[in-house]
Design a protein around this motif. Sequence first.
Motif, PDB file in Angstrom:
ATOM      1  N   PRO A   1      -6.039  -5.063 -55.989  1.00 12.39           N
ATOM      2  CA  PRO A   1      -6.775  -6.230 -56.489  1.00 12.39           C
ATOM      3  C   PRO A   1      -7.381  -7.094 -55.376  1.00 12.39           C
ATOM      4  CG  PRO A   1      -4.677  -5.999 -57.632  1.00 12.39           C
ATOM      5  CD  PRO A   1      -4.641  -5.058 -56.468  1.00 12.39           C
ATOM      6  N   ARG A   2      -6.916  -6.913 -54.153  1.00 11.67           N
ATOM      7  CA  ARG A   2      -7.435  -7.698 -53.024  1.00 11.67           C
ATOM      8  C   ARG A   2      -8.433  -6.898 -52.189  1.00 11.67           C
ATOM      9  NH1 ARG A   2      -2.697 -11.317 -50.442  1.00 11.67           N
ATOM     10  NH2 ARG A   2      -4.584 -12.251 -49.544  1.00 11.67           N
ATOM     11  N   GLY A   3      -8.928  -5.783 -52.738  1.00 10.04           N
ATOM     12  CA  GLY A   3     -10.018  -5.054 -52.121  1.00 10.04           C
ATOM     13  C   GLY A   3      -9.624  -3.885 -51.250  1.00 10.04           C
ATOM     14  N   LEU A   4      -8.324  -3.597 -51.124  1.00  4.42           N
ATOM     15  CA  LEU A   4      -7.874  -2.508 -50.263  1.00  4.42           C
ATOM     16  C   LEU A   4      -7.580  -1.266 -51.101  1.00  4.42           C
ATOM     17  CD1 LEU A   4      -7.487  -5.055 -48.464  1.00  4.42           C
ATOM     18  CD2 LEU A   4      -5.506  -3.918 -47.455  1.00  4.42           C
ATOM     19  N   ASP A   5      -7.752  -0.112 -50.483  1.00  2.00           N
ATOM     20  CA  ASP A   5      -7.421   1.161 -51.114  1.00  2.00           C
ATOM     21  C   ASP A   5      -6.094   1.670 -50.565  1.00  2.00           C
ATOM     22  OD1 ASP A   5      -9.909   1.597 -52.647  1.00  2.00           O
ATOM     23  OD2 ASP A   5     -10.821   1.678 -50.658  1.00  2.00           O
TER      24      ASP A   5
ATOM     25  N   THR B   1       1.159  -4.782 -38.871  1.00  2.58           N
ATOM     26  CA  THR B   1       0.174  -4.847 -37.797  1.00  2.58           C
ATOM     27  C   THR B   1      -1.257  -4.890 -38.321  1.00  2.58           C
ATOM     28  OG1 THR B   1       1.673  -3.615 -36.339  1.00  2.58           O
ATOM     29  CG2 THR B   1      -0.645  -3.693 -35.698  1.00  2.58           C
ATOM     30  N   VAL B   2      -1.566  -4.053 -39.305  1.00  4.19           N
ATOM     31  CA  VAL B   2      -2.968  -3.901 -39.727  1.00  4.19           C
ATOM     32  C   VAL B   2      -3.345  -4.725 -40.952  1.00  4.19           C
ATOM     33  CG1 VAL B   2      -3.054  -1.585 -38.753  1.00  4.19           C
ATOM     34  CG2 VAL B   2      -2.539  -1.866 -41.186  1.00  4.19           C
ATOM     35  N   LEU B   3      -2.382  -5.074 -41.799  1.00  2.27           N
ATOM     36  CA  LEU B   3      -2.733  -5.718 -43.061  1.00  2.27           C
ATOM     37  C   LEU B   3      -3.400  -7.088 -42.915  1.00  2.27           C
ATOM     38  CD1 LEU B   3       0.076  -4.865 -45.654  1.00  2.27           C
ATOM     39  CD2 LEU B   3      -2.336  -4.230 -45.684  1.00  2.27           C
ATOM     40  N   PRO B   4      -2.973  -7.946 -41.980  1.00  2.00           N
ATOM     41  CA  PRO B   4      -3.618  -9.264 -41.921  1.00  2.00           C
ATOM     42  C   PRO B   4      -5.136  -9.195 -41.784  1.00  2.00           C
ATOM     43  CG  PRO B   4      -1.605  -9.292 -40.635  1.00  2.00           C
ATOM     44  CD  PRO B   4      -1.824  -7.866 -41.049  1.00  2.00           C
ATOM     45  N   ALA B   5      -5.642  -8.352 -40.907  1.00  2.00           N
ATOM     46  CA  ALA B   5      -7.092  -8.254 -40.719  1.00  2.00           C
ATOM     47  C   ALA B   5      -7.765  -7.634 -41.945  1.00  2.00           C
ATOM     48  CB  ALA B   5      -7.419  -7.444 -39.470  1.00  2.00           C
TER      49      ALA B   5
ATOM     50  N   LEU C   1      -6.735  -7.741 -45.074  1.00  2.00           N
ATOM     51  CA  LEU C   1      -6.715  -8.712 -46.163  1.00  2.00           C
ATOM     52  C   LEU C   1      -7.717  -9.833 -45.906  1.00  2.00           C
ATOM     53  CD1 LEU C   1      -2.862  -8.916 -46.797  1.00  2.00           C
ATOM     54  CD2 LEU C   1      -4.580  -7.980 -48.351  1.00  2.00           C
ATOM     55  N   ALA C   2      -7.873 -10.217 -44.659  1.00  2.00           N
ATOM     56  CA  ALA C   2      -8.809 -11.295 -44.334  1.00  2.00           C
ATOM     57  C   ALA C   2     -10.246 -10.914 -44.673  1.00  2.00           C
ATOM     58  CB  ALA C   2      -8.688 -11.660 -42.861  1.00  2.00           C
ATOM     59  N   ARG C   3     -10.604  -9.646 -44.454  1.00  2.00           N
ATOM     60  CA  ARG C   3     -11.976  -9.228 -44.756  1.00  2.00           C
ATOM     61  C   ARG C   3     -12.111  -8.610 -46.145  1.00  2.00           C
ATOM     62  NH1 ARG C   3     -10.681  -4.895 -40.870  1.00  2.00           N
ATOM     63  NH2 ARG C   3     -10.768  -2.880 -41.950  1.00  2.00           N
ATOM     64  N   GLY C   4     -10.983  -8.370 -46.830  1.00  2.00           N
ATOM     65  CA  GLY C   4     -11.026  -7.853 -48.186  1.00  2.00           C
ATOM     66  C   GLY C   4     -11.437  -6.406 -48.301  1.00  2.00           C
ATOM     67  N   SER C   5     -11.161  -5.624 -47.270  1.00  2.00           N
ATOM     68  CA  SER C   5     -11.478  -4.197 -47.314  1.00  2.00           C
ATOM     69  C   SER C   5     -10.586  -3.451 -46.341  1.00  2.00           C
ATOM     70  CB  SER C   5     -12.950  -3.944 -46.976  1.00  2.00           C
ATOM     71  OG  SER C   5     -13.209  -4.257 -45.619  1.00  2.00           O
ATOM     72  N   GLY C   6     -10.457  -2.152 -46.575  1.00  2.00           N
ATOM     73  CA  GLY C   6      -9.636  -1.307 -45.721  1.00  2.00           C
ATOM     74  C   GLY C   6      -8.856  -0.327 -46.559  1.00  2.00           C
ATOM     75  N   GLY C   7      -8.229   0.628 -45.890  1.00  2.00           N
ATOM     76  CA  GLY C   7      -7.477   1.645 -46.598  1.00  2.00           C
ATOM     77  C   GLY C   7      -6.166   1.957 -45.909  1.00  2.00           C
ATOM     78  N   ILE C   8      -5.146   2.231 -46.711  1.00  2.00           N
ATOM     79  CA  ILE C   8      -3.815   2.622 -46.247  1.00  2.00           C
ATOM     80  C   ILE C   8      -3.512   3.990 -46.830  1.00  2.00           C
ATOM     81  CG2 ILE C   8      -1.365   2.028 -46.150  1.00  2.00           C
ATOM     82  CD1 ILE C   8      -3.065  -0.152 -44.934  1.00  2.00           C
ATOM     83  N   ALA C   9      -3.234   4.969 -45.991  1.00  2.00           N
ATOM     84  CA  ALA C   9      -2.856   6.303 -46.470  1.00  2.00           C
ATOM     85  C   ALA C   9      -1.470   6.635 -45.933  1.00  2.00           C
ATOM     86  CB  ALA C   9      -3.870   7.350 -46.023  1.00  2.00           C
ATOM     87  N   ILE C  10      -0.561   6.948 -46.836  1.00  2.00           N
ATOM     88  CA  ILE C  10       0.828   7.243 -46.475  1.00  2.00           C
ATOM     89  C   ILE C  10       1.125   8.696 -46.803  1.00  2.00           C
ATOM     90  CG2 ILE C  10       3.240   6.742 -46.995  1.00  2.00           C
ATOM     91  CD1 ILE C  10       2.444   3.861 -47.551  1.00  2.00           C
ATOM     92  N   VAL C  11       1.507   9.456 -45.783  1.00  2.00           N
ATOM     93  CA  VAL C  11       1.880  10.846 -45.992  1.00  2.00           C
ATOM     94  C   VAL C  11       3.373  10.898 -46.307  1.00  2.00           C
ATOM     95  CG1 VAL C  11       1.965  13.167 -45.019  1.00  2.00           C
ATOM     96  CG2 VAL C  11       0.052  11.643 -44.443  1.00  2.00           C
TER      97      VAL C  11
ATOM     98  N   TYR D   1      -5.893  -2.580 -28.544  1.00  2.00           N
ATOM     99  CA  TYR D   1      -6.696  -1.657 -27.741  1.00  2.00           C
ATOM    100  C   TYR D   1      -7.693  -0.895 -28.624  1.00  2.00           C
ATOM    101  CZ  TYR D   1      -7.808   2.579 -25.085  1.00  2.00           C
ATOM    102  OH  TYR D   1      -8.473   3.611 -24.464  1.00  2.00           O
ATOM    103  N   ILE D   2      -7.225  -0.412 -29.773  1.00  2.00           N
ATOM    104  CA  ILE D   2      -8.106   0.337 -30.670  1.00  2.00           C
ATOM    105  C   ILE D   2      -9.229  -0.556 -31.189  1.00  2.00           C
ATOM    106  CG2 ILE D   2      -8.193   1.489 -32.926  1.00  2.00           C
ATOM    107  CD1 ILE D   2      -5.274   2.450 -32.269  1.00  2.00           C
ATOM    108  N   CYS D   3      -8.900  -1.789 -31.530  1.00  3.13           N
ATOM    109  CA  CYS D   3      -9.928  -2.717 -31.997  1.00  3.13           C
ATOM    110  C   CYS D   3     -10.947  -3.013 -30.901  1.00  3.13           C
ATOM    111  CB  CYS D   3      -9.293  -4.009 -32.495  1.00  3.13           C
ATOM    112  SG  CYS D   3      -8.388  -3.833 -34.061  1.00  3.13           S
ATOM    113  N   GLU D   4     -10.492  -3.094 -29.656  1.00  2.00           N
ATOM    114  CA  GLU D   4     -11.419  -3.304 -28.550  1.00  2.00           C
ATOM    115  C   GLU D   4     -12.360  -2.116 -28.385  1.00  2.00           C
ATOM    116  OE1 GLU D   4      -8.802  -3.942 -25.301  1.00  2.00           O
ATOM    117  OE2 GLU D   4      -8.402  -6.052 -25.791  1.00  2.00           O
ATOM    118  N   GLN D   5     -11.839  -0.911 -28.619  1.00  2.00           N
ATOM    119  CA  GLN D   5     -12.633   0.297 -28.453  1.00  2.00           C
ATOM    120  C   GLN D   5     -13.553   0.562 -29.645  1.00  2.00           C
ATOM    121  OE1 GLN D   5     -12.563   2.312 -25.549  1.00  2.00           O
ATOM    122  NE2 GLN D   5     -11.427   0.517 -24.841  1.00  2.00           N
TER     123      GLN D   5
END
Length: 259
Positions: free
Chosen positions: A178-182, A127-131, A133-143, A79-83
Amino acid sequence: MRPLNRTITAWAGRRVWLVGASSGIGAALAQELLLAGARVALSARRAELLQGVAAGHPQAIVAPFDILDQDAWAERYQYICEQAGGVDLIVFCAAAYHPERSWDVSPDGAAHTLAVNLGSVYTGLATVLPAMLARGSGGIAIVASVAGYVGLPNASVYGPSKAALINLAELLYTDLRPRGLDVYLINPGFVQTPLTAQNQFAMPALQTPQAAAKAIRRGFAAGLFEIHFPKRFTLMLKLLRWLPYRWRFALITHFLVPQ
């Protein structure tokens, strides 16, 4: 020396999924990023609270769900990706906490806290990592929390769950950077939230959620791996972690264990 992560200074148009956005740090950070121009998807169980956080921000996406429902993650993500067209940064901020000594812990209560604080993060990552990793960008923040630095009284389940998140963030960084994610590890001290309102002891260096949100945003802007605050408190606990156990246990017993 270069920052460990890419710096985030421009938020306009950035797509953020904030899990645990209904109150406390999550709600304050959501509003901070919305005001900066980010497109923020707000998730938690209570839709009415999320609507309050989103009020006045047309770029907010209200996406309530129960994070313990594994099937719901994929549906909400779709749903979020659609929006929004995708997710650039996911912030895991949902948490369960109940102050208790080790002899007060119940199996059901411990299982629930671990499922919320740790298990749900694994579901979200799957849920989020496959996409990303496929594009080689994105960020994960863990509180996580400074409660994960050392074993502290009254955090018999919460503390170990946050220690596990610290460990998880560290290994995610070595896997994903190393795979482009923060990967960002956020370790707050005491913050005025519905969770800390349960505490019956004085909380040193207590901060407002708004101050916490600004500290987190500054950490993103600096490209930090670990964003910890307030420094006057967190640095003391970092020092405590490095002391020999004999000294550490003596200090914790003297200053922190209820008499």
